[in-house]
Scaffold this motif. Structure first.
Motif, PDB file in Angstrom:
ATOM      1  N   HIS A 408      23.574  -8.925  17.786  1.00  0.00           N
ATOM      2  CA  HIS A 408      23.529 -10.098  18.618  1.00  0.00           C
ATOM      3  C   HIS A 408      24.680 -11.099  18.544  1.00  0.00           C
ATOM      4  O   HIS A 408      25.123 -10.943  17.105  1.00  0.00           O
ATOM      5  CB  HIS A 408      22.140 -10.800  18.311  1.00  0.00           C
ATOM      6  CG  HIS A 408      20.884 -10.091  18.566  1.00  0.00           C
ATOM      7  ND1 HIS A 408      20.564  -9.574  19.878  1.00  0.00           N
ATOM      8  CD2 HIS A 408      19.747  -9.856  17.695  1.00  0.00           C
ATOM      9  CE1 HIS A 408      19.383  -8.945  19.926  1.00  0.00           C
ATOM     10  NE2 HIS A 408      18.863  -9.139  18.470  1.00  0.00           N
ATOM     11  N   THR A 409      25.320 -11.452  19.470  1.00  0.00           N
ATOM     12  CA  THR A 409      26.344 -12.366  19.487  1.00  0.00           C
ATOM     13  C   THR A 409      25.847 -14.053  19.467  1.00  0.00           C
ATOM     14  O   THR A 409      24.805 -14.317  20.184  1.00  0.00           O
ATOM     15  CB  THR A 409      27.223 -12.423  20.751  1.00  0.00           C
ATOM     16  OG1 THR A 409      27.873 -11.042  20.686  1.00  0.00           O
ATOM     17  CG2 THR A 409      28.157 -13.164  20.531  1.00  0.00           C
ATOM     18  N   VAL A 410      26.067 -14.855  18.554  1.00  0.00           N
ATOM     19  CA  VAL A 410      25.894 -16.187  18.285  1.00  0.00           C
ATOM     20  C   VAL A 410      27.062 -17.050  18.615  1.00  0.00           C
ATOM     21  O   VAL A 410      27.940 -16.903  18.073  1.00  0.00           O
ATOM     22  CB  VAL A 410      25.197 -16.531  16.999  1.00  0.00           C
ATOM     23  CG1 VAL A 410      25.060 -17.913  16.828  1.00  0.00           C
ATOM     24  CG2 VAL A 410      23.930 -15.750  16.856  1.00  0.00           C
ATOM     25  N   GLN A 417      24.081 -24.274  21.499  1.00  0.00           N
ATOM     26  CA  GLN A 417      23.986 -23.120  20.666  1.00  0.00           C
ATOM     27  C   GLN A 417      23.218 -22.068  21.246  1.00  0.00           C
ATOM     28  O   GLN A 417      22.032 -22.320  21.803  1.00  0.00           O
ATOM     29  CB  GLN A 417      23.292 -23.367  19.124  1.00  0.00           C
ATOM     30  CG  GLN A 417      21.894 -24.108  19.339  1.00  0.00           C
ATOM     31  CD  GLN A 417      21.471 -24.761  17.838  1.00  0.00           C
ATOM     32  OE1 GLN A 417      22.429 -24.920  17.069  1.00  0.00           O
ATOM     33  NE2 GLN A 417      20.192 -24.853  17.805  1.00  0.00           N
ATOM     34  N   CYS A 419      22.327 -17.486  21.772  1.00  0.00           N
ATOM     35  CA  CYS A 419      22.226 -16.126  20.980  1.00  0.00           C
ATOM     36  C   CYS A 419      21.795 -15.023  22.323  1.00  0.00           C
ATOM     37  O   CYS A 419      21.013 -15.203  23.215  1.00  0.00           O
ATOM     38  CB  CYS A 419      21.289 -16.307  20.036  1.00  0.00           C
ATOM     39  SG  CYS A 419      20.814 -14.529  19.253  1.00  0.00           S
ATOM     40  N   THR A 420      22.222 -13.747  22.009  1.00  0.00           N
ATOM     41  CA  THR A 420      21.872 -12.995  23.062  1.00  0.00           C
ATOM     42  C   THR A 420      20.537 -12.152  22.582  1.00  0.00           C
ATOM     43  O   THR A 420      19.904 -11.289  23.594  1.00  0.00           O
ATOM     44  CB  THR A 420      23.049 -11.881  23.085  1.00  0.00           C
ATOM     45  OG1 THR A 420      22.874 -11.325  21.699  1.00  0.00           O
ATOM     46  CG2 THR A 420      24.264 -12.420  23.478  1.00  0.00           C
ATOM     47  N   CYS A 421      19.655 -12.612  21.441  1.00  0.00           N
ATOM     48  CA  CYS A 421      18.422 -12.024  21.316  1.00  0.00           C
ATOM     49  C   CYS A 421      17.412 -12.367  22.462  1.00  0.00           C
ATOM     50  O   CYS A 421      17.437 -13.315  23.265  1.00  0.00           O
ATOM     51  CB  CYS A 421      17.913 -12.644  19.923  1.00  0.00           C
ATOM     52  SG  CYS A 421      17.416 -14.141  19.923  1.00  0.00           S
ATOM     53  N   HIS A 436      18.624 -15.948  14.232  1.00  0.00           N
ATOM     54  CA  HIS A 436      19.922 -15.537  14.170  1.00  0.00           C
ATOM     55  C   HIS A 436      21.020 -16.741  14.348  1.00  0.00           C
ATOM     56  O   HIS A 436      21.943 -16.826  13.135  1.00  0.00           O
ATOM     57  CB  HIS A 436      20.388 -14.601  15.411  1.00  0.00           C
ATOM     58  CG  HIS A 436      19.342 -13.468  15.461  1.00  0.00           C
ATOM     59  ND1 HIS A 436      18.355 -13.469  16.704  1.00  0.00           N
ATOM     60  CD2 HIS A 436      19.164 -12.508  14.696  1.00  0.00           C
ATOM     61  CE1 HIS A 436      17.566 -12.296  16.333  1.00  0.00           C
ATOM     62  NE2 HIS A 436      17.976 -11.785  15.420  1.00  0.00           N
ATOM     63  N   ILE A 437      20.651 -17.493  15.028  1.00  0.00           N
ATOM     64  CA  ILE A 437      21.319 -18.947  15.021  1.00  0.00           C
ATOM     65  C   ILE A 437      21.153 -19.785  13.845  1.00  0.00           C
ATOM     66  O   ILE A 437      22.091 -20.242  13.170  1.00  0.00           O
ATOM     67  CB  ILE A 437      20.777 -19.869  16.155  1.00  0.00           C
ATOM     68  CG1 ILE A 437      21.173 -19.390  17.489  1.00  0.00           C
ATOM     69  CG2 ILE A 437      21.429 -21.127  16.008  1.00  0.00           C
ATOM     70  CD1 ILE A 437      20.653 -19.907  18.625  1.00  0.00           C
TER      71      ILE A 437
END
Length: 452
Positions: A408-410, A417, A419-421, A436-437
């Motif tokens: 995932h990209t954060v 903020q 995230c791609t989740c 993730h963040i």
């Protein structure tokens, strides 16, 4: 961690009536007590009839379930009471955790002695609640939180041990709700007549869609139509729990967060304040909001928390600047400590005074600290070296974090903020950051700390 906690009540809470005098004995238990305190407060209630009405309403909140199916058994939870600084605060959540209620008895409502200060569970059993409804306006009522005389050492004395489900949702709710309260501003203040007129606009039955509280021609109304400045109230029918108190109020203050998604109502009743806060929707309990997680990224040692417990008194106003000066601690350190105290539920918030107050939760700090799985999972990602920082500047951070069969990209900047989740896609930050963040924030903060 076990899900059960044994509450050792020496006797059940009772209400004893002798002619026109009523004695309320609240049996208590504190898991984290340094020493056994036999009695926190003993004295006379100056407004006993109104206090009994408020405690009865608090019990209704505790037994309410707005997001659970009929098949789910919601055991009654015992409220916590914070005694000290001349005040008594009774706090509780609904079984679904979507309503926070608190009764504050101010110093002018009490005539007695605080034998100790602190926060404790109290036994709020059904016979005692039923007896509260029989208190009359002319009655004299004495309240005891704990036993004035220690009788536990008498030979053959029975100890009541009641197994209850540890109210972890309550503990997590306390960590979240005060952050919402601290963000709120007063929207309007209504008289008794205006409040009764407002409640007359409540639709009947269970309300499935969101309603809004707004002012129209100087009059407060509930309406299904959204408009600028209106406060969204999901599950409006929940507010009916306050109807029995309306004949006794002096004023009714309405508060809301800046985004108008969470609301609170403060009923002023003589020397009493009844706080009633609603989550955005009935299915959203305060325990799951996750708004405390950003404040827990600093790994404050538990020794600091225990040290604060020794320095601060229950119900004492907590001023970070004053605390820093009085104890010769750096402002940045106190800011981190304040954030952690808030995130662990050790600070409450009083809307009327606009100040935090300290509560000494009756649960061990280790137990409180273990209740945020997203935070624990974020730290596991760092331990497994599954967080890759691509760009780190004071204004912008980009990272890759390993998920299930995907990276995932954060992205974190000064304003947002992301995230791609799937969690972030579903909630868009409305229920706190994803793991993730969190992992990226913890890792970057650790790197900044190690560079000094």
């Amino acid at each position: 961690m076990t899900n059960d906690l044994a509450y050792h009540y020496s006797i059940p809470s009772t209400v004893q009536r002798i002619e026109t005098q009523t004695n309320i004995f609240l049996s208590h238990y504190n898991e984290d007590a340094v020493k056994e305190v036999s009695c926190f407060f003993w004295g006379k209630l100056k407004e006993p009839y109104l206090t009994a009405k408020c405690l009865t309403t608090l019990s209704k909140v505790v037994r309410s379930r707005f997001a659970l199916s009929p098949q789910e058994i919601a055991a009654m939870r015992d409220p916590i009471v914070t005694a000290g600084a001349g005040k008594m605060r009774f706090e509780a959540f609904s079984s679904c955790n979507g309503i926070y209620a608190r009764l504050d008895i101010l110093p002018e409502g009490l005539d007695g002695e605080f034998l100790s200060s602190g926060t404790t569970n109290v036994d709020f059993n059904e016979p005692m609640i039923n007896a509260l409804t029989g208190i009359l306006k002319q009655d004299e009522v004495f309240l005891s939180v704990g036993q004035k005389e220690v009788i536990l050492e008498k030979q053959g004395e029975q100890v009541v041990e009641r197994k209850v489900t540890l109210p972890t949702r309550w503990i997590k709710g306390l960590t979240s709700v005060q952050l919402y309260l601290a963000e709120m501003d007063e929207v309007c203040k209504l008289t008794k007549l205006q409040t009764i007129q407002l409640f007359q606009t409540l639709p009947k039955g269970t309300i499935r869609t969101a309603y809004y509280l707004t002012m129209r021609a100087g009059k407060a109304i509930f309406t299904p139509a959204s408009m600028d400045g209106a406060i969204m109230i999901g599950g409006l029918h929940r507010i009916r729990l306050l109807e029995s108190l309306l004949p006794f109020i002096d004023s009714f203050s309405v508060y809301a967060t800046p985004d108008r998604q969470a609301s609170a109502f403060v009923l002023s009743i003589g020397a009493l304040r009844f706080v009633f806060s609603l989550s955005a929707d009935p299915y959203r309990g305060f325990s799951g909001e996750g708004n405390v997680l950003d404040n827990l990224t600093d790994n404050i040692p538990l020794e600091w928390i225990r040290g604060a417990n020794h320095l601060l008194k229950a119900n004492e106003e907590f001023n970070p600047t004053l605390f820093s000066l009085e104890n010769d601690i750096e402002f940045e350190t106190v800011d981190s400590l304040c954030a952690s105290l808030s995130a662990m539920g050790l600070l409450g918030y009083d809307l009327t005074t606009r100040q935090h107050f300290y509560r000494r939760l009756p649960y061990k700090p280790e137990r409180i600290a273990s209740l945020n799985p997203r935070l624990k999972n974020a730290r596991k990602l760092i331990e497994k070296e599954e967080v890759e920082l691509l760009t780190t500047t004071p204004a912008y951070i980009e990272a890759r974090v390993k998920g299930t069969n995907v990276w995932h990209t954060v992205l974190i900047d000064e304003q947002t903020q992301r995230c791609t989740c799937q969690w972030f896609t579903d909630h868009r930050g409305m229920r706190g950051p994803c793991k993730h963040i969190l992992s990226v924030k913890i890792l970057t903060e650790n790197m900044e700390a190690s560079s000094y």
